[in-house]
Write a protein that holds these residues in place. Structure first.
Motif, PDB file in Angstrom:
ATOM      1  N   ASN A   7       0.824  -1.211   0.000  1.00  0.00           N
ATOM      2  CA  ASN A   7       0.000   0.000   0.000  1.00  0.00           C
ATOM      3  C   ASN A   7       0.858   1.262   0.000  1.00  0.00           C
ATOM      4  OD1 ASN A   7      -2.551   1.446   0.236  1.00  0.00           O
ATOM      5  ND2 ASN A   7      -1.859   1.931   2.288  1.00  0.00           N
ATOM      6  N   SER A   8       1.848   1.339   0.890  1.00  0.00           N
ATOM      7  CA  SER A   8       2.649   2.559   0.968  1.00  0.00           C
ATOM      8  C   SER A   8       3.524   2.734  -0.266  1.00  0.00           C
ATOM      9  CB  SER A   8       3.500   2.592   2.240  1.00  0.00           C
ATOM     10  OG  SER A   8       4.493   1.595   2.195  1.00  0.00           O
ATOM     11  N   GLU A   9       3.904   1.644  -0.916  1.00  0.00           N
ATOM     12  CA  GLU A   9       4.695   1.763  -2.138  1.00  0.00           C
ATOM     13  C   GLU A   9       3.822   2.220  -3.305  1.00  0.00           C
ATOM     14  OE1 GLU A   9       6.735  -1.904  -2.788  1.00  0.00           O
ATOM     15  OE2 GLU A   9       7.909  -1.693  -0.958  1.00  0.00           O
ATOM     16  N   ARG A  10       2.547   1.876  -3.271  1.00  0.00           N
ATOM     17  CA  ARG A  10       1.640   2.209  -4.361  1.00  0.00           C
ATOM     18  C   ARG A  10       1.144   3.650  -4.269  1.00  0.00           C
ATOM     19  NH1 ARG A  10      -3.689   2.034  -4.628  1.00  0.00           N
ATOM     20  NH2 ARG A  10      -3.905   0.979  -2.652  1.00  0.00           N
ATOM     21  N   LEU A  11       0.938   4.148  -3.077  1.00  0.00           N
ATOM     22  CA  LEU A  11       0.426   5.506  -2.885  1.00  0.00           C
ATOM     23  C   LEU A  11       1.568   6.509  -2.765  1.00  0.00           C
ATOM     24  CD1 LEU A  11      -2.362   4.797  -0.261  1.00  0.00           C
ATOM     25  CD2 LEU A  11      -2.674   5.322  -2.671  1.00  0.00           C
ATOM     26  N   SER A  12       1.356   7.671  -3.324  1.00  0.00           N
ATOM     27  CA  SER A  12       2.346   8.730  -3.268  1.00  0.00           C
ATOM     28  C   SER A  12       2.275   9.455  -1.925  1.00  0.00           C
ATOM     29  CB  SER A  12       2.080   9.711  -4.414  1.00  0.00           C
ATOM     30  OG  SER A  12       2.996  10.767  -4.367  1.00  0.00           O
ATOM     31  N   VAL A  13       3.443   9.624  -1.300  1.00  0.00           N
ATOM     32  CA  VAL A  13       3.577  10.392  -0.059  1.00  0.00           C
ATOM     33  C   VAL A  13       4.787  11.303  -0.256  1.00  0.00           C
ATOM     34  CG1 VAL A  13       3.885  10.295   2.445  1.00  0.00           C
ATOM     35  CG2 VAL A  13       2.625   8.465   1.295  1.00  0.00           C
ATOM     36  N   PRO A  14       4.586  12.467  -0.893  1.00  0.00           N
ATOM     37  CA  PRO A  14       5.720  13.357  -1.180  1.00  0.00           C
ATOM     38  C   PRO A  14       6.497  13.748   0.073  1.00  0.00           C
ATOM     39  CG  PRO A  14       3.803  14.029  -2.435  1.00  0.00           C
ATOM     40  CD  PRO A  14       3.336  12.977  -1.466  1.00  0.00           C
ATOM     41  N   SER A  20      -1.412  15.483   8.340  1.00  0.00           N
ATOM     42  CA  SER A  20      -2.186  15.319   9.571  1.00  0.00           C
ATOM     43  C   SER A  20      -2.653  13.870   9.661  1.00  0.00           C
ATOM     44  CB  SER A  20      -3.393  16.252   9.583  1.00  0.00           C
ATOM     45  OG  SER A  20      -4.419  15.750   8.735  1.00  0.00           O
ATOM     46  N   GLN A  21      -3.073  13.475  10.836  1.00  0.00           N
ATOM     47  CA  GLN A  21      -3.619  12.135  11.011  1.00  0.00           C
ATOM     48  C   GLN A  21      -4.983  11.999  10.341  1.00  0.00           C
ATOM     49  OE1 GLN A  21      -3.244  10.412  14.884  1.00  0.00           O
ATOM     50  NE2 GLN A  21      -1.172  11.163  15.140  1.00  0.00           N
ATOM     51  N   ASP A  22      -5.567  13.128   9.942  1.00  0.00           N
ATOM     52  CA  ASP A  22      -6.847  13.133   9.237  1.00  0.00           C
ATOM     53  C   ASP A  22      -6.654  13.164   7.716  1.00  0.00           C
ATOM     54  OD1 ASP A  22      -8.517  13.153  11.552  1.00  0.00           O
ATOM     55  OD2 ASP A  22      -8.054  15.280  11.805  1.00  0.00           O
ATOM     56  N   HIS A  23      -5.417  12.880   7.261  1.00  0.00           N
ATOM     57  CA  HIS A  23      -5.107  12.730   5.836  1.00  0.00           C
ATOM     58  C   HIS A  23      -5.189  14.032   5.045  1.00  0.00           C
ATOM     59  CE1 HIS A  23      -5.122   8.553   6.926  1.00  0.00           C
ATOM     60  NE2 HIS A  23      -6.357   8.688   7.361  1.00  0.00           N
ATOM     61  N   GLY A  36      -4.214  20.457   1.159  1.00  0.00           N
ATOM     62  CA  GLY A  36      -5.067  19.594   0.351  1.00  0.00           C
ATOM     63  C   GLY A  36      -5.282  18.260   1.036  1.00  0.00           C
ATOM     64  N   VAL A  37      -5.969  17.349   0.367  1.00  0.00           N
ATOM     65  CA  VAL A  37      -6.178  16.005   0.909  1.00  0.00           C
ATOM     66  C   VAL A  37      -5.183  15.053   0.257  1.00  0.00           C
ATOM     67  CG1 VAL A  37      -8.592  16.369   1.492  1.00  0.00           C
ATOM     68  CG2 VAL A  37      -8.011  15.384  -0.710  1.00  0.00           C
ATOM     69  N   THR A  38      -4.773  14.049   0.994  1.00  0.00           N
ATOM     70  CA  THR A  38      -3.773  13.109   0.499  1.00  0.00           C
ATOM     71  C   THR A  38      -4.366  12.157  -0.538  1.00  0.00           C
ATOM     72  OG1 THR A  38      -4.226  11.450   2.191  1.00  0.00           O
ATOM     73  CG2 THR A  38      -2.580  13.151   2.738  1.00  0.00           C
ATOM     74  N   GLU A  39      -3.476  11.517  -1.266  1.00  0.00           N
ATOM     75  CA  GLU A  39      -3.895  10.508  -2.236  1.00  0.00           C
ATOM     76  C   GLU A  39      -4.646   9.382  -1.535  1.00  0.00           C
ATOM     77  OE1 GLU A  39      -2.006   7.669  -5.734  1.00  0.00           O
ATOM     78  OE2 GLU A  39      -0.664   8.893  -4.514  1.00  0.00           O
ATOM     79  N   TYR A  40      -4.185   9.009  -0.344  1.00  0.00           N
ATOM     80  CA  TYR A  40      -4.866   7.967   0.433  1.00  0.00           C
ATOM     81  C   TYR A  40      -6.308   8.373   0.724  1.00  0.00           C
ATOM     82  CZ  TYR A  40      -6.124   4.935   4.325  1.00  0.00           C
ATOM     83  OH  TYR A  40      -6.780   4.040   5.152  1.00  0.00           O
ATOM     84  N   ALA A  41      -6.516   9.610   1.190  1.00  0.00           N
ATOM     85  CA  ALA A  41      -7.868  10.082   1.495  1.00  0.00           C
ATOM     86  C   ALA A  41      -8.730  10.112   0.241  1.00  0.00           C
ATOM     87  CB  ALA A  41      -7.821  11.475   2.121  1.00  0.00           C
ATOM     88  N   ASN A 101      -9.089  13.765  -7.055  1.00  0.00           N
ATOM     89  CA  ASN A 101      -8.801  12.341  -7.212  1.00  0.00           C
ATOM     90  C   ASN A 101      -7.617  12.112  -8.156  1.00  0.00           C
ATOM     91  OD1 ASN A 101     -12.129  12.276  -6.956  1.00  0.00           O
ATOM     92  ND2 ASN A 101     -11.057  10.758  -5.719  1.00  0.00           N
ATOM     93  N   SER A 102      -7.565  12.873  -9.240  1.00  0.00           N
ATOM     94  CA  SER A 102      -6.548  12.629 -10.258  1.00  0.00           C
ATOM     95  C   SER A 102      -5.196  13.279  -9.944  1.00  0.00           C
ATOM     96  CB  SER A 102      -7.035  13.096 -11.631  1.00  0.00           C
ATOM     97  OG  SER A 102      -7.250  14.496 -11.628  1.00  0.00           O
ATOM     98  N   ASP A 103      -5.181  14.372  -9.183  1.00  0.00           N
ATOM     99  CA  ASP A 103      -3.935  15.094  -8.907  1.00  0.00           C
ATOM    100  C   ASP A 103      -3.999  15.751  -7.528  1.00  0.00           C
ATOM    101  OD1 ASP A 103      -1.437  16.253  -9.239  1.00  0.00           O
ATOM    102  OD2 ASP A 103      -2.121  17.789 -10.650  1.00  0.00           O
TER     103      ASP A 103
END
Length: 136
Positions: A7-14, A20-23, A36-41, A101-103
């Motif tokens: 999961n962490s390898e697939r999602l981008s975390v710049p 925040s813990q609320d993504h 903004g909101v994270t890719e995970y969120a 969702n896309s960016d």
């Protein structure tokens, strides 16, 4: 390899952002800071269909629900991880919420904020990656 590692390898975390813990992500490298909101969120919410933006010029506190994100799955509040004055809101994202969702880390930013505190209490990229891995 575990599912969470995948999961962490697939999602981008710049690396340059704080989280925040609320993504919610924050880029405080410039002024005003960008939020903004994270890719995970965005992935958890599904296709966003409506975004109710706050007004520019308003002041927000840590923990304030500053807007609602409406998706095909749910309506979720966005909880502000920092205090400050909203300088700009992303009207393009309000007109086309799918850009989040896309960016999520680019054109899908939510707002720009002049921070009250230049040292907000947020997670770095490694800490956030561990958080989303634990959620899986």
């Amino acid at each position: 390899m575990t599912a969470s590692q995948k999961n962490s390898e697939r999602l981008s975390v710049p690396e340059q952002l704080q989280y925040s813990q609320d993504h919610v992500w924050l880029d405080a490298s410039g002024s005003p800071a960008v939020l903004g909101v994270t890719e995970y969120a965005a992935e958890q919410l599904g296709d966003l269909v409506f975004l109710d933006l706050p007004e520019a010029g308003g002041h927000v506190q840590v923990g304030d629900e500053i807007l609602e994100l409406e998706s095909s799955k749910a309506v979720e509040p966005l909880v502000c991880p920092v205090a400050g004055t909203v300088v700009y809101v992303n009207r393009a994202a309000a007109d086309d919420p799918a850009v989040i969702n896309s960016d999520p880390y680019g054109e899908g930013w939510i707002l720009k904020i002049e921070l009250d505190d230049d040292q907000p209490d947020l997670l770095d990229a490694d800490e956030y990656a561990k958080l989303i891995d634990a959620a899986q």
